[in-house]
Each structure stands twice: as structure tokens, then as C-alpha cells.
Scaffold this active site. Sequence first.
Site, PDB file in Angstrom:
ATOM      1  N   ARG A 181      13.671  12.892  17.098  1.00 41.42           N
ATOM      2  CA  ARG A 181      12.835  12.179  18.058  1.00 41.42           C
ATOM      3  C   ARG A 181      11.430  12.737  17.914  1.00 41.42           C
ATOM      4  NH1 ARG A 181      11.059   8.186  20.814  1.00 41.42           N
ATOM      5  NH2 ARG A 181      11.336   8.140  23.090  1.00 41.42           N
ATOM      6  N   GLY A 182      10.510  11.870  17.459  1.00 40.65           N
ATOM      7  CA  GLY A 182       9.156  12.324  17.145  1.00 40.65           C
ATOM      8  C   GLY A 182       8.494  13.095  18.270  1.00 40.65           C
ATOM      9  N   GLU A 183       8.496  12.523  19.465  1.00 44.70           N
ATOM     10  CA  GLU A 183       7.739  13.156  20.556  1.00 44.70           C
ATOM     11  C   GLU A 183       8.324  14.524  20.940  1.00 44.70           C
ATOM     12  OE1 GLU A 183       8.615   9.838  23.428  1.00 44.70           O
ATOM     13  OE2 GLU A 183       9.138  11.523  24.737  1.00 44.70           O
ATOM     14  N   ASP A 184       9.598  14.758  20.660  1.00 41.39           N
ATOM     15  CA  ASP A 184      10.198  16.053  21.013  1.00 41.39           C
ATOM     16  C   ASP A 184       9.956  17.126  19.967  1.00 41.39           C
ATOM     17  OD1 ASP A 184      13.245  14.765  22.586  1.00 41.39           O
ATOM     18  OD2 ASP A 184      11.172  14.927  23.275  1.00 41.39           O
ATOM     19  N   THR A 185      10.160  16.787  18.708  1.00 40.11           N
ATOM     20  CA  THR A 185      10.199  17.870  17.722  1.00 40.11           C
ATOM     21  C   THR A 185       9.370  17.655  16.461  1.00 40.11           C
ATOM     22  OG1 THR A 185      12.142  16.957  16.600  1.00 40.11           O
ATOM     23  CG2 THR A 185      12.556  18.468  18.416  1.00 40.11           C
ATOM     24  N   ARG A 186       8.621  16.556  16.400  1.00 45.92           N
ATOM     25  CA  ARG A 186       7.882  16.300  15.171  1.00 45.92           C
ATOM     26  C   ARG A 186       6.983  17.465  14.740  1.00 45.92           C
ATOM     27  NH1 ARG A 186       6.882  11.857  12.818  1.00 45.92           N
ATOM     28  NH2 ARG A 186       7.031  10.508  14.621  1.00 45.92           N
ATOM     29  N   GLY A 224       8.366  -1.734  14.689  1.00 47.18           N
ATOM     30  CA  GLY A 224       9.166  -2.791  15.311  1.00 47.18           C
ATOM     31  C   GLY A 224      10.276  -2.234  16.180  1.00 47.18           C
ATOM     32  N   GLU A 226      19.018   4.520  13.908  1.00 47.84           N
ATOM     33  CA  GLU A 226      19.032   5.408  12.759  1.00 47.84           C
ATOM     34  C   GLU A 226      20.370   6.141  12.657  1.00 47.84           C
ATOM     35  OE1 GLU A 226      16.060   8.638  12.609  1.00 47.84           O
ATOM     36  OE2 GLU A 226      14.961   7.334  11.322  1.00 47.84           O
TER      37      GLU A 226
HETATM   38  C1  NAG Z   1      12.719   8.884  27.764  1.00 42.98           C
HETATM   39  O1  NAG Z   1      13.049   9.689  28.870  1.00 42.98           O
HETATM   40  C2  NAG Z   1      12.040  10.604  29.286  1.00 42.98           C
HETATM   41  C3  NAG Z   1      12.560  11.421  30.398  1.00 42.98           C
HETATM   42  O2  NAG Z   1      13.857  11.176  30.706  1.00 42.98           O
HETATM   43  C4  NAG Z   1      10.810   9.880  29.702  1.00 42.98           C
HETATM   44  O3  NAG Z   1       9.809  10.822  30.010  1.00 42.98           O
HETATM   45  C5  NAG Z   1      10.359   9.013  28.548  1.00 42.98           C
HETATM   46  O4  NAG Z   1       9.271   8.258  28.958  1.00 42.98           O
HETATM   47  C6  NAG Z   1      11.487   8.094  28.096  1.00 42.98           C
HETATM   48  N1  NAG Z   1      11.022   7.402  26.937  1.00 42.98           N
HETATM   49  C7  NAG Z   1      11.157   6.106  26.796  1.00 42.98           C
HETATM   50  C8  NAG Z   1      10.641   5.520  25.505  1.00 42.98           C
HETATM   51  O5  NAG Z   1      11.669   5.409  27.635  1.00 42.98           O
HETATM   52  C1  NAG Z   2       7.700  20.915  20.717  1.00 45.28           C
HETATM   53  O1  NAG Z   2       6.621  19.998  20.813  1.00 45.28           O
HETATM   54  C2  NAG Z   2       6.752  19.049  21.863  1.00 45.28           C
HETATM   55  C3  NAG Z   2       5.562  18.112  21.842  1.00 45.28           C
HETATM   56  O2  NAG Z   2       4.933  18.097  20.623  1.00 45.28           O
HETATM   57  C4  NAG Z   2       6.829  19.758  23.202  1.00 45.28           C
HETATM   58  O3  NAG Z   2       7.032  18.808  24.228  1.00 45.28           O
HETATM   59  C5  NAG Z   2       7.969  20.742  23.177  1.00 45.28           C
HETATM   60  O4  NAG Z   2       7.987  21.484  24.370  1.00 45.28           O
HETATM   61  C6  NAG Z   2       7.834  21.682  22.008  1.00 45.28           C
HETATM   62  N1  NAG Z   2       8.984  22.560  21.971  1.00 45.28           N
HETATM   63  C7  NAG Z   2       8.892  23.877  21.955  1.00 45.28           C
HETATM   64  C8  NAG Z   2      10.150  24.631  21.927  1.00 45.28           C
HETATM   65  O5  NAG Z   2       7.808  24.435  21.938  1.00 45.28           O
END
Ligand code: NAG
Ligand code: NAG
Length: 925
Positions: free
Chosen positions: A62-67, A95, A129
Site C-alpha cells: 500500500r503506497g501511502e503506508d510503506t512506499r 484507473g 493485485e
Molecule cells: C483507508 O482507511 C484509513 C483509515 O481507516 C483512512 O484514513 C483512509 O482514508 C482510507 N483510504 C481510502 C482510500 O478509503
Molecule cells: C512510513 O511512512 C508512512 C508515510 O509515508 C507513515 O505514515 C508511516 O508512519 C511510516 N512508518 C514508519 C514505521 O515510520
Amino acid sequence: MLRLSLLSSIGLLGFLAFKLGPKHRPPTLHAPSITTITDIPSSSSPPPPFRKLTYDVFISFRGEDTRRNFTDHLYAALKRKGIHTFRDDGQLEKGKSIAPELSKAIEESRYAIVVLSRNYANSSWCLDEIANILDCLEKKKVLPVFYDVDPSDFRKQTGDHFKKAFAKHEKAFKDEPDKVQRWRSALFQVANLCGWHLKDDGYESVVIQEIVEKISSELIQTVSISEDGLVGMDSHLKEMRSYLDIECPDVRVIGIYGMGGIGKTTIAEVVFEREKAQFEGYCFLKDVREAAEKLGVVHLQMQLLSSLLKIDEDVRNTRMGKNIIKERLRNNRVLIVLDDVNTEDQLEALCDRKWFGQGSRIIITSRDEHLLRAFEVYKVNPLSDDDALQLFRMNAFKEDHELVGEESLKQSKEFLKYANGLPLAIKVLGGSVNGRSVESWSSELDRLKDNPEKKIIDVLKVSFDGLRKTEQEIFLDIACFFKGDDINRVIRVLKGRYNHCPRIDIKVLIEKSLITLLGKKLWMHDLMQTLGQEIVCQEYPEKPEECSRLWVHNDIIDVFDQSKATNAIQSIFLKGSTKDDVVHSINDSFSNMHKLRLLKISNVKFSGSIKYLSNKLQFLQWDDCPLGSFPSHFQPDNLVELHMHSSRIEQLWRGKKVWRLLRHIDMTGSQYLISTPDFTEVLSLEILVLEGCTGLVELHPSLGSLKKLVFLNMRNCKSVESIPPFTSLESLKTLNLSLCSRLKMFPKIEGHMESLLELDLEGTSFEELPPPVEHLAGLTKLNLIGCSKIVEILENLNCMESLEQLYIGGTAIRDTSFLVCMKNLKSLSCKGSRGLDISDCNQMDEDIPDDLSSLISLRKLNLSGNCFVRLPEIFFQLSKLVALYLWNCKRLELVPQKLPSNLKFLFVDGETLILDNLCMMYLTI
Ligand SMILES: *[C@@H]1O[C@H](CO)[C@@H](O)[C@H](O)[C@H]1NC(C)=O
Ligand SMILES: *[C@@H]1O[C@H](CO)[C@@H](O)[C@H](O)[C@H]1NC(C)=O
Ligand SMILES: *[C@@H]1O[C@H](CO)[C@@H](O)[C@H](O)[C@H]1NC(C)=O
Ligand SMILES: *[C@@H]1O[C@H](CO)[C@@H](O)[C@H](O)[C@H]1NC(C)=O
Ligand SMILES: *[C@@H]1O[C@H](CO)[C@@H](O)[C@H](O)[C@H]1NC(C)=O
């Protein structure tokens, strides 16, 4: 202070090729709290046949979490181990459903790592994916990493996150309940696989290391016939592994011996690919015999040094080469393959156990068992009957080889009687019947049965005999003239001779395994080349001058010296050695050669003149040509390429000539050339190289109207004072005027010139840059190094938006405001540009222009040799900056926290810095 040696290459940006050396140790870590859920089962059955495997690993995340953190570190660690990894760089996420490129990458990957993080399940993209991954890969090749999430949440799909996410999906895809169900099931399955659990008190680097080790050790074990039909490779590998005994600390040299066509090189290649990641440096020297003959062993020594150490040493002789290798490599654990060695000299120059660090391995392949007597030798045996049959069927039936009937099985075995278990012969025989019904195989078999005592070369000839006439001719042209040439060149050159396009014939030859493609080069096995040459020799065994093609040095010299030339000769490939000082007379040597089509002469000295040269010539390369001009009636209507390095030609032709097919002229180093000819009727010309034609003064006006010209190189034409107006160079992509030191003015542009991509004006005397902006709008590279008279980049150049590389070192440019809108600039070198603010030795950091922040695409910045104390805040905003060069910035105090976020490569000298997000740093004392 730390001195790191340079080892293997990381293919970032292409120009960076360094890696952390063995002496670098990561900081010691505390005991990690990681749960390895279960072990990955280590048994591995081969993947389904013929799935193309482009990648070793696909990472889903998931890009926003771990990219930017975990996935990036994982990716970098895999790459460093030489594991070929695919990760979506975020460009494809557009898309609603999965992009085709991603599906393809998944299909072509051996393993998938799924990084399951907090927001993974609420992305429909990620879910698609993961469902795709489970469809394509066997479960045991899918490795989940639970990143700060609870695996049981994923299994049970309870938990707040899940409920919310799936409620959302169910609403959004209420018309496609199956889809959502597929996602649920995919998540459930993945959550039940073995993998890693990383909790918030765990160390990422430890998990990453485990993953990398797991995958690299498994990759080493998985080689199966599905890779390019490497039948029988498993047993070779097993043998080789016991010879190599990687764990053992001494230095080992292992010979691989066997006859031509048995597969020595292939075995060495596979072993090399599989094992190289375990060494600090590695190098595969291909075709040592041929390279040593053509280029000399010193060249091979340099190649060895440059691939092991990434240094380009100027080695002058063999002894010096040996000393440098010994000196530089004695502490490095390396893997070297010397492929196809045939003399003691080559071994002596390239390989001595004592030169290399502990644990090094050197593999040598040779047809000469005697040469390998001092080493352990693996003798390659012919293929077993079963393997031979399998290989034959794969080549005879290609995709359908699984569906083969009884009758064909019987027939196949008949063929194999003649192939002696030799993979090359089996492939060629299989190829010769490919695409034909089993009933029609008998003619091939009959030809084999003629003479049961056939040598292998006669077995191969059966395939030649089955070719069509033009295919045969092209095969012989390649064997005697074009081996190693670019496929497109060969097609262009030969096109004029045959009525249809030779591309089809070449494709047939490749399909029948008679020739191969190495990248874009046409290649053929030595045995196939011998076959082709023998066929030509058979035309007139005792009289080479009566044969269609000549390539043996002494035969050719004999024909020239004794004026024996005949009407039969179509091609001459004459290659001498640099040491040869004898000057031969060329007087009227070509007089009788009315059918000469292909001529290549290098490293042989001639004197004299000729009155006749065949008008049938299609390809003419003659280095050091003694002629001042061509014979007056020379009118080669079919000539496609003309290469005359270091010739004495003064003028190519007089007046207008219609050389209709001529596409490529290369006169490099022809110092006597005074003028360029009238090109008005040379309408196909695409490439013109006049580099180093130092006597050139007069350029015919027609130069500026070559509509098809793509590449014009006039580097170091130092007598040229002006260039005629460019009236219609509408295809020109590269213009190189570097070192034309007398050139003060850019040629006048009168027509269109929008195609220009690269402009090199290094070392010219230009005072300003007048070409109007519309002509340079597409420019990606501009080199102004050493244009000391250029004071400013003019208004009209201001918005060269597509510019990617700009070199302004050694100019007098002060004002940097022009940089503002160069949004694509990836590389800026200000080396030695005295006037530019950022490199002025007297400037303090406040004066670094703010404009830099708008160079958002900048990936590489060289600020070496400057005297500022601190890097300004502005550097943070260079979010794409990957490499920063700060050599010799004596006063600089680097604060580690204050570096751009994506910086991966930092080059400084002096202080030792340990930075978390750098994947490497290079420091010298
Ligand atoms: C996914 O869930 C998180 C928190 O549960 C939320 O912050 C985020 O906006 C959600 N993302 C999408 C694409 O819905
Ligand atoms: C990794 O990066 C994301 C955003 O780029 C951040 O939300 C997350 O807390 C980071 N994780 C750690 C373990 O630092
Ligand atoms: C070749 O011809 C030149 C004149 O063109 C002459 O001077 C020279 O002696 C000739 N060389 C031989 C070996 O006949
Ligand atoms: C100009 O020629 C030199 C020498 O061949 C080469 O290094 C340089 O890259 C060329 N410039 C361009 C823009 O191709
Ligand atoms: C950066 O500049 C320095 C000093 O001018 C030079 O030695 C070095 O080769 C340059 N590096 C690159 C990658 O351009």
C-alpha cells in the site's frame, strides 16, 4: 575515516555504479522481537513450463503506508543482492482496476512479497493485485509480511478497519459481489500463508535481511528446464556446485571441458547467474579466444578490472595489467568466468590463484583439456537419452511439444542417433523439421542415413541443405562476414541484393537455431560458423580465389599480392593485427572483382592506387585506406554504408553523385579530407561522422539540406570556421560540434529543426547561443562545457522545458534564473563554472539561488569543488534528488538530518556519516 572499495553495480540512474564494500558493517542491533510464523517450505517443483520469468520478485504494497520506508528499504536490499525485483512506482495507479502492466509483471515473477499494512485492505487496487497474485503464483511463492497489523485480523476479517473497508467496497461494487468475494478469499488465503510479522518494537532491517536471504537461497536452487530450454541443467549444476564448494575459504580454479556444442558456455552462464550474488565482485569474460585475437589480452585485463572494481585503468602491457589485478583484487572475494580460453598466454594474463581474495572462484571453459591440467576439471558429458529427446521435441514442436504422438516419437529417436547427445546438434536438427508434418521428415532422415559415420559438422549440414537459396546465401554471409554485427545493419545492407526483405530469412535462421541473437548482434556458434566456412571452401578447395567469400588473412594477401583476383569473389573480410608492419601493394588488386559486394579491411597496411572498384559494393569499410580518392567511374548504386577511418581520402567524390541507398558515412580521423561532397542526390543519408577530420575546411551547402540526416558528428573538426545554413535538417536528433574550436557562430537555421534532442558545443568559441527557441524546444541534452565566452543563457533558451541534462562548467554564466522553468532537468553539472553562484568559492550558503527549488525533477547534482559551509534549506525541496556529489567541498559541514528526503547516494570526502535512508555512501580519505 572510512575507505570503501567499489564492487558491484547497482543500476540506478545508469551512471552510478557503486556498492558498499565488505568492510562496512551496519550498526549492531538489539535482539529483535519478530515472530517468524512458519518456515517457508524449501522443496520446490518447477513452475509450469514456458512461463516467462522476467522478475525474481514482485512486491505488492500500500503506497501511502510503506512506499517511502519499509518497501523502499526492502526493494533496495533485494536489488543489492542482485535479485531482480518489480515494484510499482506509483505511476500506474490510475484507473479502478489493475493495470495490464502490473498483471504482466505478476505473471512474469517468480515470487511475490505482499506487505500487508494498515490501509492495505481499503484499497481496491491492492486487493485486485493480491487476487491476481494468487491466480498466477503457487501459494508457496507468495510471502506475506504483516507490517504493524495483526495476522488474525486478516484471517478472520473482523477488526474495525476491515469492517469499514469492506463495507465501503461492498457499497462501491454492489453490482459485482463476486469481485468483493474474490478479494475476501484472497486476503484470507494470504493471511494463512507463512511469512513474517513485524510489530512496532521489531527491527525492520532484520526482517528485510531474513527475506532477502530466504529468497536468494531459494533462487539459487531453482533452475529448471522452463528457463530457455536448459534441458539437463539441473545435474550439471549439482556437479558444479560440488566443485565450487562456495563455503570453502581457499581460492579455487575450476575448468569446464568438453567438445564444441556440448554446452560449456551455457553451464558457466547459469552457474554465474546463480552464484554471483554471493561474491563481492564478479565478471564474465565471454569469448576470450576471439577477444584476445581481435583486441589483445590487455583489453581483457582492462575489462576484468573495470567490471570488478568499476575503475578504468589505462593498462599499457600485460605485465602491468597483471600487477594491477594482483594489487587491487587480493582482498576481494570474486567470481570470474573465462569463457573459451585457448592459449596459455590468456591464462597467464588473467588468472592466478594468488591474485584474488580468500573464497574467490575462477571458472574456465575450454576445448583443450591439456590447458586445464593444473586445475580441477568438470568434464561435460553428452545429454542423456531422455534429456536429448526432450530438447529435440522442444525445438521440433516448439509450443506443442507436450502433445507429441507415437509416430513422431519413433522418428525423433531416429534423428537423435546422429546427434551424439550434443545439445547444439539436437537443437539444429529439431529446428530443421520444425513446422513440418512428421510424414515429411523422411527426406531429412534420408540425408543423414547416407553416411552413418558422419562427423558432427555433416549432421549440422543437413539443416543447411534444407534451407531455401536466399536463406543459404544469408547464412554464408553471416558466417564469413557479418558475425557479431547489428541485425538491423545486416538487414539494411542485404536488402538491396534480394527481392524480398532479408528480415524474414534471418528469422527463419534464428528459429532453426542456425544463428542466434545476442542483444541486437547476430551471433552463431563456432561450429555453425565452421560449417558455413567449410561450405564456402568446398566451392574450390584448392583455389580460394575462385570461392565466393574470403576471410583467411593469408589467402587474401596472396590474392592481392599475386593479382589472382577473380570474378567469383563476393565478399572479403580482411583483419590484420596491429603488430603487423608489412606494407602490401594494392595496385589494381580489385580489377577483376566485378561481383564484390562486401568489403571490410582493418589493421592491414597498403600502398598504391587502384583503377577499378566494383560498383556492386553494398558495404565498404576500409580503415587506413591509402587512396586519395575513389576511381573516377566508381558508382556504387547499392552502397549502404561507407566506413573509412583514418583514410587518406581528400575528397569523396566530385560533382553530383546519386548514391541512392547510402545511409551511413563514417570518416573518423581522416585528416586529409578537405571538403565534404555535394550531397544533393544522396537522399537516404542518416548518419554522418566527420569526427577528427582535422583538415576539413569546406562544407558543401547541401549538408544543410539532408532531410533524413539523424546524426551529425563533427567533433574536433578544428579547421572548420563556418557551417552552411541548416535549411532542412528536419530529422536531425544529435548534433555534435564539440572541440570545433574555430567555430564562432552557430549555423543559421532557415528551415525546420524540431527533432533536435542533443546538442554538444563543448569547447567551441561561441559567444552567444542564437538558435531561436522553437528549434530547441525538444532539446534534452545541452553541453556547453568550456565555452568560456558564453556569459548568459539567452532569453530565448529560457524555457527549454524538456531539457534533462545541462552542462555549463567552464562557462562565464552568472545568472541562474534560467533554471527556473526547466522542470525536467535531471542532471546539472556546474563543475568549474566560475561565475555560477552555487559553485563560487567565495559565496556563503545564503547565496545559493532559491531557483534550485523549482528544479523539482533534478535527480543528480554535482556541487563538487565548492566552498560553501552549509547546504541551504532549499535542498529539502529537491524531492527527486537521488545523488549529490560533494567531492572536495573543504569547508562544508554536513548535518545528516538536513538532506533531501529521497537522497540515496551521497558522495563526500572527509567525515564519516551514517545516515539511515542512504542506501550507499562513498567516502574517501
Ligand atoms: C483507508 O482507511 C484509513 C483509515 O481507516 C483512512 O484514513 C483512509 O482514508 C482510507 N483510504 C481510502 C482510500 O478509503
Ligand atoms: C512510513 O511512512 C508512512 C508515510 O509515508 C507513515 O505514515 C508511516 O508512519 C511510516 N512508518 C514508519 C514505521 O515510520
Ligand atoms: C603501385 O603504383 C604506384 C603508382 O600508382 C607506383 O609508384 C608503385 O611503384 C606501384 N607499386 C608496385 C608494388 O607495383
Ligand atoms: C560528441 O562526441 C563525443 C565524442 O565522440 C561524445 O563523447 C559525446 O557524447 C558526443 N555528444 C553528444 C551530444 O552525442
Ligand atoms: C562532479 O564534479 C567533479 C569535480 O569537478 C568531477 O571530478 C566529477 O567527475 C563530477 N562527477 C560527476 C558524476 O559528474
